[in-house]
Design a protein around this motif. Structure first.
Motif, PDB file in Angstrom:
ATOM      1  N   SER A 276      47.791  37.342  46.426  1.00 41.46           N
ATOM      2  CA  SER A 276      47.796  38.679  45.873  1.00 41.46           C
ATOM      3  C   SER A 276      49.231  38.564  45.265  1.00 41.46           C
TER       4      SER A 276
ATOM      5  N   LYS B 274      38.019  46.214  51.224  1.00 41.75           N
ATOM      6  CA  LYS B 274      38.636  47.166  50.200  1.00 41.75           C
ATOM      7  C   LYS B 274      37.736  47.739  49.998  1.00 41.75           C
TER       8      LYS B 274
ATOM      9  N   GLU C 248      43.917  37.558  48.400  1.00 40.97           N
ATOM     10  CA  GLU C 248      42.765  38.841  47.958  1.00 40.97           C
ATOM     11  C   GLU C 248      41.160  37.634  47.729  1.00 40.97           C
TER      12      GLU C 248
ATOM     13  N   ARG D  53      34.622  46.751  46.549  1.00 39.61           N
ATOM     14  CA  ARG D  53      34.531  46.373  46.112  1.00 39.61           C
ATOM     15  C   ARG D  53      35.639  44.633  45.812  1.00 39.61           C
ATOM     16  N   LYS D  54      36.569  44.332  46.628  1.00 38.51           N
ATOM     17  CA  LYS D  54      37.455  43.241  47.047  1.00 38.51           C
ATOM     18  C   LYS D  54      37.687  43.319  48.768  1.00 38.51           C
TER      19      LYS D  54
ATOM     20  N   GLU E  93      36.983  53.206  40.816  1.00 38.24           N
ATOM     21  CA  GLU E  93      37.746  51.809  40.111  1.00 38.24           C
ATOM     22  C   GLU E  93      37.729  52.742  38.945  1.00 38.24           C
TER      23      GLU E  93
ATOM     24  N   CYS F 125      38.808  33.397  45.347  1.00 43.34           N
ATOM     25  CA  CYS F 125      40.299  33.752  46.576  1.00 43.34           C
ATOM     26  C   CYS F 125      41.557  33.593  45.199  1.00 43.34           C
TER      27      CYS F 125
ATOM     28  N   GLN G 158      40.646  41.183  51.321  1.00 45.93           N
ATOM     29  CA  GLN G 158      41.999  40.908  51.416  1.00 45.93           C
ATOM     30  C   GLN G 158      41.713  39.561  52.476  1.00 45.93           C
TER      31      GLN G 158
ATOM     32  N   CYS H  28      37.085  38.479  46.108  1.00 47.32           N
ATOM     33  CA  CYS H  28      36.480  39.264  45.186  1.00 47.32           C
ATOM     34  C   CYS H  28      35.079  38.057  45.198  1.00 47.32           C
ATOM     35  N   THR H  29      33.876  39.212  44.500  1.00 42.72           N
ATOM     36  CA  THR H  29      32.548  38.010  43.457  1.00 42.72           C
ATOM     37  C   THR H  29      33.424  37.671  42.318  1.00 42.72           C
TER      38      THR H  29
ATOM     39  N   LEU I  88      32.650  40.351  39.884  1.00 41.12           N
ATOM     40  CA  LEU I  88      33.440  41.296  39.534  1.00 41.12           C
ATOM     41  C   LEU I  88      35.182  40.858  38.581  1.00 41.12           C
TER      42      LEU I  88
END
Lengths: 155, 155
Positions: free
Chosen positions: B43, B118, B50, B120-121, A65, B40, B123, B52-53, B56
């Motif tokens: 991408s 991925k 894609e 922290r993320k 990161e 979401c 897909q 993530c939280t 993030l």
DNA sequence: TGGTATAACATGGGAAAATATGGTAATCAA
DNA sequence: TTGATTACCATATTTTCCCATGTTATACCA
């Protein structure tokens, strides 16, 4: 210096029909002391399973990161490769993990598995494959002692 | 070190006619532990969804505020695209989210979806597309082993 | 030193819990 | 009311957990 944690030794354990295998007691001790989990993934370079602590993987995530930007293509590929393949493996009260079909197939493991310590990481091999690999490594080490020594001290 | 949260593994789940799909249990666990939500968006670089939280995305927003020159104008535009496209997805008591038509179309997903961790993320891919993408990435990794090795050993 | 008791570990099997998924009912907005 | 969205129930499957047993390693004592 604080306490030291290294995956060491070479231990052979049985794999049952469910894919269950005892994680060596010393490895379990590391997991407990560090309050982390074991993570396994297919080795990129050898027909074996590779394992480490989830802490180590998290460290890697943080470094990526910081050193690469949010949208870079390089980060995309790396994260897919590493985190997409890795999986947490918690062990039960008797100390066993359940290896997945994907991992077992990659390492050609059926009824027996060899745990090989690598310091911060470890590997899991099919016994015959490991015997050959170890012989090859030892042979190479004898021929290339200087570079091996350098590499080993460099961390 | 505190507890660690990483999206890992590659999991295939079914998508029903309503667009419902089970969020992998490990991913749900992260959402619960962090008391956050899943977000979401399409991408920007691949035919996939894609996720993530929300935490993030908040971090990304903060970084933009605190270090304006850190992000180029181009990246600034990209983040606008993401925030504009992103949506929260809560899951029901059985652990399913409902993907929108827009997202499904972008990723060419019909009756089956692959979740790829991925870090922290993560897909979400159409299974065939992911198979091709994974093959491509692994192939590239073997050709460019030096840089990959550096990243993996660098901690 | 040798032998035995004790503890730790590995391993097989089955019970219990968690997960994924199809279906239906309730809720909401137009 | 109607279509769409969300919440809830039911079930099959997978995964996890726990007990029982055999084996190996360690500790203890004569």
């Amino acid at each position: 210096m604080g306490k030291v944690f290294l995956f060491l030794d070479t231990i052979t354990n049985k794999v049952d029909t469910k894919g269950r295998v005892s994680l060596p007691a010393d490895y379990r001790e590391i997991v407990k002391e560090l309050s982390t989990d074991i993570v396994c993934y297919r080795s990129l370079t050898a027909p074996c399973i590779e394992g480490c602590t989830e802490n180590l993987l998290a460290k890697l995530a943080s470094e990526m990161e910081n050193s690469l930007d949010f949208f870079s293509q390089a980060q995309d590929n790396l994260t897919n490769l590493i985190f997409g393949d890795a999986r947490k493996f918690g062990f039960d009260s008797t100390g066993r993990i359940v290896l997945t079909e994907k991992l077992l197939k990659h390492a050609q493991i059926t009824d027996s598995a060899v745990f090989v310590g690598k310091g911060r990481k470890f590997q899991i091999w099919n016994p015959e494959n490991w015997a050959k690999e170890e012989a090859r490594i030892r042979n190479d080490a004898l021929k290339n002692r200087p570079s091996l020594t350098f590499a080993k001290e460099n961390n």
